[in-house]
Scaffold this motif. Structure first.
Motif, PDB file in Angstrom:
ATOM      1  N   UNK A 277       0.801  -1.224   0.000  1.00 18.28           N
ATOM      2  CA  UNK A 277       0.000   0.000   0.000  1.00 18.28           C
ATOM      3  C   UNK A 277       0.835   1.277   0.000  1.00 18.28           C
ATOM      4  N   UNK A 278       2.140   1.134   0.092  1.00 21.10           N
ATOM      5  CA  UNK A 278       3.058   2.281  -0.049  1.00 21.10           C
ATOM      6  C   UNK A 278       2.668   3.475   0.801  1.00 21.10           C
ATOM      7  N   UNK A 279       2.491   4.630   0.134  1.00 21.41           N
ATOM      8  CA  UNK A 279       2.232   5.890   0.834  1.00 21.41           C
ATOM      9  C   UNK A 279       0.869   5.974   1.499  1.00 21.41           C
ATOM     10  N   UNK A 280      -0.027   5.055   1.148  1.00 21.43           N
ATOM     11  CA  UNK A 280      -1.355   5.077   1.800  1.00 21.43           C
ATOM     12  C   UNK A 280      -1.237   4.719   3.275  1.00 21.43           C
ATOM     13  N   UNK A 281      -0.126   4.090   3.657  1.00 26.75           N
ATOM     14  CA  UNK A 281       0.066   3.681   5.044  1.00 26.75           C
ATOM     15  C   UNK A 281       1.243   4.414   5.660  1.00 26.75           C
ATOM     16  N   UNK A 282       1.025   4.958   6.851  1.00 21.86           N
ATOM     17  CA  UNK A 282       2.150   5.499   7.620  1.00 21.86           C
ATOM     18  C   UNK A 282       2.229   4.757   8.933  1.00 21.86           C
ATOM     19  N   UNK A 283       3.424   4.324   9.284  1.00 19.80           N
ATOM     20  CA  UNK A 283       3.616   3.619  10.545  1.00 19.80           C
ATOM     21  C   UNK A 283       4.522   4.477  11.417  1.00 19.80           C
ATOM     22  N   UNK A 284       4.044   4.839  12.585  1.00 23.86           N
ATOM     23  CA  UNK A 284       4.855   5.622  13.518  1.00 23.86           C
ATOM     24  C   UNK A 284       5.143   4.745  14.725  1.00 23.86           C
ATOM     25  N   UNK A 285       6.389   4.378  14.922  1.00 27.69           N
ATOM     26  CA  UNK A 285       6.746   3.608  16.117  1.00 27.69           C
ATOM     27  C   UNK A 285       7.355   4.556  17.144  1.00 27.69           C
ATOM     28  N   UNK A 286       7.529   4.046  18.370  1.00 29.27           N
ATOM     29  CA  UNK A 286       8.000   4.873  19.476  1.00 29.27           C
ATOM     30  C   UNK A 286       7.104   6.113  19.598  1.00 29.27           C
ATOM     31  N   UNK A 287       5.828   5.911  19.437  1.00 27.28           N
ATOM     32  CA  UNK A 287       4.864   7.002  19.388  1.00 27.28           C
ATOM     33  C   UNK A 287       3.628   6.622  20.215  1.00 27.28           C
ATOM     34  N   UNK A 288       3.427   7.337  21.319  1.00 26.43           N
ATOM     35  CA  UNK A 288       2.356   6.996  22.261  1.00 26.43           C
ATOM     36  C   UNK A 288       1.171   7.935  22.099  1.00 26.43           C
ATOM     37  N   UNK A 289      -0.011   7.390  21.873  1.00 22.29           N
ATOM     38  CA  UNK A 289      -1.215   8.234  21.846  1.00 22.29           C
ATOM     39  C   UNK A 289      -1.482   8.711  23.260  1.00 22.29           C
ATOM     40  N   UNK A 290      -1.704  10.020  23.422  1.00 20.42           N
ATOM     41  CA  UNK A 290      -1.856  10.599  24.755  1.00 20.42           C
ATOM     42  C   UNK A 290      -3.303  10.855  25.132  1.00 20.42           C
ATOM     43  N   UNK A 291      -4.102  11.175  24.127  1.00 21.12           N
ATOM     44  CA  UNK A 291      -5.479  11.497  24.450  1.00 21.12           C
ATOM     45  C   UNK A 291      -6.347  11.573  23.208  1.00 21.12           C
TER      46      UNK A 291
END
Lengths: 94, 362
Positions: B75-89
């Motif tokens: 899916x290339x650019x349709x997907x972004x994966x952010x690791x070391x990234x915590x949702x806060x709220x």
């Protein structure tokens, strides 16, 4: 079981005895116990203590655990430095 | 503010499968993962999975993330994966805040959200339960299988569910002695095949037993274990001492729902689902429009069920964001059939009772 050496909240060092004494004094909701002891307000935000406290309230008051109100969760989910929030949205892609 | 169509919080089995089906439906997807690596708890599960072939039975847990990531690659650019990234709220206006590392604060405005944050380990109250050497069993499994760290030499395992049994066996494989496995329940909770492996190696599994006291001055040196009656009260005079330098607490998991609570979703304590869970409808949507859930966050089950729920939530979430998949109804029916099959046994019946209490008819 000696309850003054049983830790319920590791973040704020609250023991089972502290909780039981408060419930016996009539503080029988999570929120009241939180306001007095800071339980649930530490680094883990209640992940260790919530169920232990609710179970203790249920046992001592005879109310079913399903009927008890857990603590209110609020942002942020983990600790964030105030400076980081003050700097605001740092979306560096625009 | 970053815009994305579908925001998935949590890159474990449920989140990754939700990403697959949301992308397949045509939506753009961002995954936020708090760890450095995708896969959630799969990254330490060196044992083979049971179940059916759609959920990778006979594969080892650690090999499954790579299979799912391969499905995502195209899916290339349709997907972004952010690791070391915590949702806060998750806020009232639909904004989600996230922390990259410890210094970068970023806001997202998604069209729809899948919360797939999984679970945390339950704690146990007993004397001296804060002595160093007392861990969650899952934490010990992470230490060993992800970081290659031996936790100690002699382990007492508290809890004979699948995690307790599997981690006991993996400790033994790593050359650590397991002095005993105990469980408060009168029956072993985990699968017989896992229990048998431990018993054959000579490790006692004590049912109707609990730990009442940890012993030690600066660190754990031993534990007092007692027998319990059918009402879970300790029977006086049954104290036994075990020497150990590690105790693993494996008394179950509980849904990690704080983001849903702060988003204002209706929450409910459902014992069969192991804790406080979000009320949802059959399309995996919570009481807040556009916020969906999948996997352990809405009730503790196995990774196989989390994956199917992920596929389903991804389909529904994408449809909500305006990308209804081709053959939507057919796909949903097929996946719901797979879930029904996974929940066919006695533990499935227990889960279904919980779901019945929690899932609203549309």
């Amino acid at each position: 079981m000696k309850d003054d050496n049983v830790i319920i909240c590791r973040c704020s060092d609250v023991t089972l005895k502290d909780i039981r004494d408060l419930i016996d004094q009539g503080y029988n909701t999570f929120d009241e116990i939180k306001r007095i002891t800071r339980i649930g307000m530490g680094a883990c935000q209640g992940k260790t203590c919530t169920q232990l406290v609710l179970r203790e309230i249920a046992t001592r008051t005879g109310k079913p655990i399903e009927s008890l109100k857990p603590q209110t969760s609020r942002p942020t989910a983990v600790g964030v430095k105030l400076g980081v929030i003050a700097k605001g949205d740092c979306d560096d892609e625009k | 503010m970053r815009e994305t169509e579908v925001l998935i919080i949590g890159g474990g089995p449920a989140g990754l499968c939700a990403a697959v089906s949301a992308l397949e439906s045509g939506a753009s997807v961002t995954i936020l993962e708090r760890n450095r690596r995708l896969g959630g708890q799969l990254v330490k599960q060196t044992h083979m999975f049971f179940g059916s072939k759609e959920q990778y039975a006979s594969f080892r847990g650690i090999d499954i993330p790579a299979i799912l990531l391969e499905k995502l690659e195209k899916y290339g650019d349709k997907l972004r994966v952010e690791t070391d990234c915590t949702a806060l709220g998750i806020y009232e206006d639909g904004v989600v805040t996230a922390l990259f590392g410890e210094e970068r604060y970023v806001k997202y405005l998604p069209k729809a959200i899948v919360v797939a944050t999984g679970a945390s380990e339950k704690a146990l109250a007993f004397e001296n339960n804060d002595l160093p050497g007392i861990y969650g069993a899952g934490a010990v499994q992470t230490l060993m299988n992800v970081y290659g760290v031996k936790p100690g030499n002699k382990v007492l395992m508290v809890g004979a569910g699948n995690i307790g049994l599997i981690v006991s066996y993996q400790l033994m494989q790593a050359g650590v002695e397991v002095v005993a496995v105990l469980d408060a329940a009168p029956k072993i909770g985990g699968y017989c095949v896992h229990a048998s492996k431990i018993r054959r190696a000579g490790v006692p599994i004590l049912v109707s037993h609990t730990v009442t006291r940890a012993l030690g001055d600066k660190t754990l040196e031993g534990a007092i274990v007692c027998e319990m009656d059918e009402k879970f009260n300790v029977i006086e005079g049954t104290e036994k001492r075990y020497d150990c330098d590690v105790m693993c607490i494996s008394v179950g998991l509980t849904p990690l729902t704080e983001l849903l609570g702060m988003a204002g979703c209706e929450m409910k304590y459902v014992p069969e689902l192991s804790g406080i869970v979000p009320a949802r409808n059959k399309a995996y949507m919570t009481s807040r429009d556009g916020i969906f859930v999948a996997g352990d966050v809405s009730g503790i089950e196995e990774a196989s069920a989390a994956m199917v729920e992920g596929y389903l939530a991804g389909l529904h979430c994408a449809a909500y964001a305006g990308y209804k998949s081709e053959n939507f109804a057919q796909k949903v029916e097929d996946l719901e059939g797979q879930l029904a099959k996974l929940r066919g046994g006695p533990s499935g019946a227990h889960i279904l009772r919980g779901i019945q209490k929690n899932v609203k008819e549309d």
